[in-house]
Design a protein around this motif. Structure first.
Motif, PDB file in Angstrom:
ATOM      1  N   UNK A  52       0.825 -66.884  34.101  1.00  0.00           N
ATOM      2  CA  UNK A  52       1.684 -66.348  35.151  1.00  0.00           C
ATOM      3  C   UNK A  52       0.812 -65.485  36.052  1.00  0.00           C
ATOM      4  N   UNK A  53       1.021 -65.592  37.341  1.00  0.00           N
ATOM      5  CA  UNK A  53       0.215 -64.849  38.312  1.00  0.00           C
ATOM      6  C   UNK A  53       1.128 -63.866  39.034  1.00  0.00           C
ATOM      7  N   UNK A  54       0.684 -62.630  39.087  1.00  0.00           N
ATOM      8  CA  UNK A  54       1.484 -61.525  39.601  1.00  0.00           C
ATOM      9  C   UNK A  54       0.780 -60.859  40.765  1.00  0.00           C
ATOM     10  N   UNK A  55       1.573 -60.201  41.610  1.00  0.00           N
ATOM     11  CA  UNK A  55       1.024 -59.489  42.759  1.00  0.00           C
ATOM     12  C   UNK A  55       1.755 -58.162  42.915  1.00  0.00           C
ATOM     13  N   UNK A  56       0.983 -57.127  43.213  1.00  0.00           N
ATOM     14  CA  UNK A  56       1.561 -55.832  43.572  1.00  0.00           C
ATOM     15  C   UNK A  56       1.230 -55.614  45.041  1.00  0.00           C
ATOM     16  N   UNK A  57       2.254 -55.633  45.859  1.00  0.00           N
ATOM     17  CA  UNK A  57       2.067 -55.490  47.299  1.00  0.00           C
ATOM     18  C   UNK A  57       1.693 -54.061  47.660  1.00  0.00           C
ATOM     19  N   UNK A  58       0.993 -53.923  48.747  1.00  0.00           N
ATOM     20  CA  UNK A  58       0.600 -52.622  49.252  1.00  0.00           C
ATOM     21  C   UNK A  58       1.843 -51.764  49.464  1.00  0.00           C
ATOM     22  N   UNK A  59       1.822 -50.555  48.941  1.00  0.00           N
ATOM     23  CA  UNK A  59       2.962 -49.655  49.073  1.00  0.00           C
ATOM     24  C   UNK A  59       3.991 -49.805  47.969  1.00  0.00           C
ATOM     25  N   UNK A  60       3.754 -50.718  47.043  1.00  0.00           N
ATOM     26  CA  UNK A  60       4.678 -50.933  45.931  1.00  0.00           C
ATOM     27  C   UNK A  60       3.950 -50.659  44.618  1.00  0.00           C
ATOM     28  N   UNK A  61       4.710 -50.323  43.612  1.00  0.00           N
ATOM     29  CA  UNK A  61       4.130 -50.159  42.274  1.00  0.00           C
ATOM     30  C   UNK A  61       4.625 -51.250  41.335  1.00  0.00           C
ATOM     31  N   UNK A  62       5.594 -52.032  41.800  1.00  0.00           N
ATOM     32  CA  UNK A  62       6.235 -53.036  40.945  1.00  0.00           C
ATOM     33  C   UNK A  62       5.601 -54.410  41.168  1.00  0.00           C
ATOM     34  N   UNK A  63       5.102 -55.039  40.105  1.00  0.00           N
ATOM     35  CA  UNK A  63       4.544 -56.383  40.271  1.00  0.00           C
ATOM     36  C   UNK A  63       5.651 -57.415  40.479  1.00  0.00           C
ATOM     37  N   UNK A  64       5.291 -58.467  41.192  1.00  0.00           N
ATOM     38  CA  UNK A  64       6.231 -59.580  41.360  1.00  0.00           C
ATOM     39  C   UNK A  64       5.518 -60.874  40.971  1.00  0.00           C
ATOM     40  N   UNK A  65       6.255 -61.763  40.363  1.00  0.00           N
ATOM     41  CA  UNK A  65       5.726 -63.061  39.945  1.00  0.00           C
ATOM     42  C   UNK A  65       5.546 -63.928  41.181  1.00  0.00           C
ATOM     43  N   UNK A  66       4.327 -64.461  41.386  1.00  0.00           N
ATOM     44  CA  UNK A  66       4.129 -65.308  42.559  1.00  0.00           C
ATOM     45  C   UNK A  66       3.955 -66.771  42.196  1.00  0.00           C
ATOM     46  N   UNK A  67       3.492 -67.072  40.984  1.00  0.00           N
ATOM     47  CA  UNK A  67       3.401 -68.466  40.540  1.00  0.00           C
ATOM     48  C   UNK A  67       3.085 -68.496  39.053  1.00  0.00           C
ATOM     49  N   UNK A  68       3.212 -69.654  38.466  1.00  0.00           N
ATOM     50  CA  UNK A  68       2.784 -69.865  37.081  1.00  0.00           C
ATOM     51  C   UNK A  68       2.460 -71.341  36.906  1.00  0.00           C
ATOM     52  N   UNK A  69       1.612 -71.619  35.938  1.00  0.00           N
ATOM     53  CA  UNK A  69       1.300 -73.007  35.632  1.00  0.00           C
ATOM     54  C   UNK A  69       0.876 -73.115  34.173  1.00  0.00           C
ATOM     55  N   UNK A  70       1.092 -74.295  33.647  1.00  0.00           N
ATOM     56  CA  UNK A  70       0.761 -74.546  32.254  1.00  0.00           C
ATOM     57  C   UNK A  70      -0.743 -74.692  32.108  1.00  0.00           C
ATOM     58  N   UNK A  71      -1.277 -74.147  31.026  1.00  0.00           N
ATOM     59  CA  UNK A  71      -2.698 -74.255  30.738  1.00  0.00           C
ATOM     60  C   UNK A  71      -2.875 -74.778  29.320  1.00  0.00           C
ATOM     61  N   UNK A  72      -4.002 -75.422  29.094  1.00  0.00           N
ATOM     62  CA  UNK A  72      -4.281 -75.927  27.763  1.00  0.00           C
ATOM     63  C   UNK A  72      -4.986 -74.846  26.953  1.00  0.00           C
ATOM     64  N   UNK A  73      -4.804 -74.904  25.672  1.00  0.00           N
ATOM     65  CA  UNK A  73      -5.449 -73.946  24.778  1.00  0.00           C
ATOM     66  C   UNK A  73      -6.887 -74.357  24.532  1.00  0.00           C
ATOM     67  N   UNK A  74      -7.748 -73.367  24.400  1.00  0.00           N
ATOM     68  CA  UNK A  74      -9.133 -73.622  24.049  1.00  0.00           C
ATOM     69  C   UNK A  74      -9.496 -72.727  22.870  1.00  0.00           C
ATOM     70  N   UNK A  75     -10.446 -73.144  22.098  1.00  0.00           N
ATOM     71  CA  UNK A  75     -10.886 -72.364  20.944  1.00  0.00           C
ATOM     72  C   UNK A  75     -11.276 -70.957  21.357  1.00  0.00           C
ATOM     73  N   UNK A  76     -10.796 -69.977  20.588  1.00  0.00           N
ATOM     74  CA  UNK A  76     -11.219 -68.613  20.790  1.00  0.00           C
ATOM     75  C   UNK A  76     -10.639 -67.918  22.000  1.00  0.00           C
ATOM     76  N   UNK A  77      -9.694 -68.500  22.667  1.00  0.00           N
ATOM     77  CA  UNK A  77      -9.132 -67.853  23.849  1.00  0.00           C
ATOM     78  C   UNK A  77      -7.718 -68.276  24.085  1.00  0.00           C
ATOM     79  N   UNK A  78      -7.143 -67.722  25.120  1.00  0.00           N
ATOM     80  CA  UNK A  78      -5.759 -68.038  25.433  1.00  0.00           C
ATOM     81  C   UNK A  78      -5.628 -69.199  26.383  1.00  0.00           C
ATOM     82  N   UNK A  79      -6.675 -69.623  26.989  1.00  0.00           N
ATOM     83  CA  UNK A  79      -6.559 -70.718  27.920  1.00  0.00           C
ATOM     84  C   UNK A  79      -7.604 -70.641  28.986  1.00  0.00           C
ATOM     85  N   UNK A  80      -7.405 -71.397  30.014  1.00  0.00           N
ATOM     86  CA  UNK A  80      -8.250 -71.493  31.192  1.00  0.00           C
ATOM     87  C   UNK A  80      -9.226 -72.607  31.102  1.00  0.00           C
TER      88      UNK A  80
END
Length: 80
Positions: A52-80
């Motif tokens: 999930x990809x998030x953005x905090x706009x200038x002047x805001x403290x609250x993040x907003x979800x801007x996009x998400x995509x499925x990722x495959x798992x790789x050894x030793x990590x969460x993905x990418x």
């Protein structure tokens, strides 16, 4: 997976897994906008890993979800 009738469940699943301690790929744009990713397992019956990809706009403290995509798992990590 989720359907258009499951928007409340999807929002609740995302909110439950959002954790600022798990932010990765943190970047600050020239205009001060902050962007980062949080990996989450989403799905109604079978959970899959999503970035999930998030953005905090200038002047805001609250993040907003801007996009998400499925990722495959790789050894030793969460993905990418």
């Amino acid at each position: 997976g989720y359907t258009e009738k499951d928007t409340a469940q999807l929002a609740a699943d995302i909110a439950a897994q959002y954790n600022e301690d798990k932010r990765v790929d943190f970047k600050i744009a020239d205009n001060g906008t902050e962007k980062f990713s949080v990996f989450m397992e989403l799905g109604k019956k079978e959970r899959k890993l999503f970035q999930t990809v998030w953005q905090i706009d200038l002047g805001s403290e609250k993040p907003r979800l801007i996009t998400s995509h499925r990722v495959s798992r790789k050894k030793g990590g969460e993905g990418k």
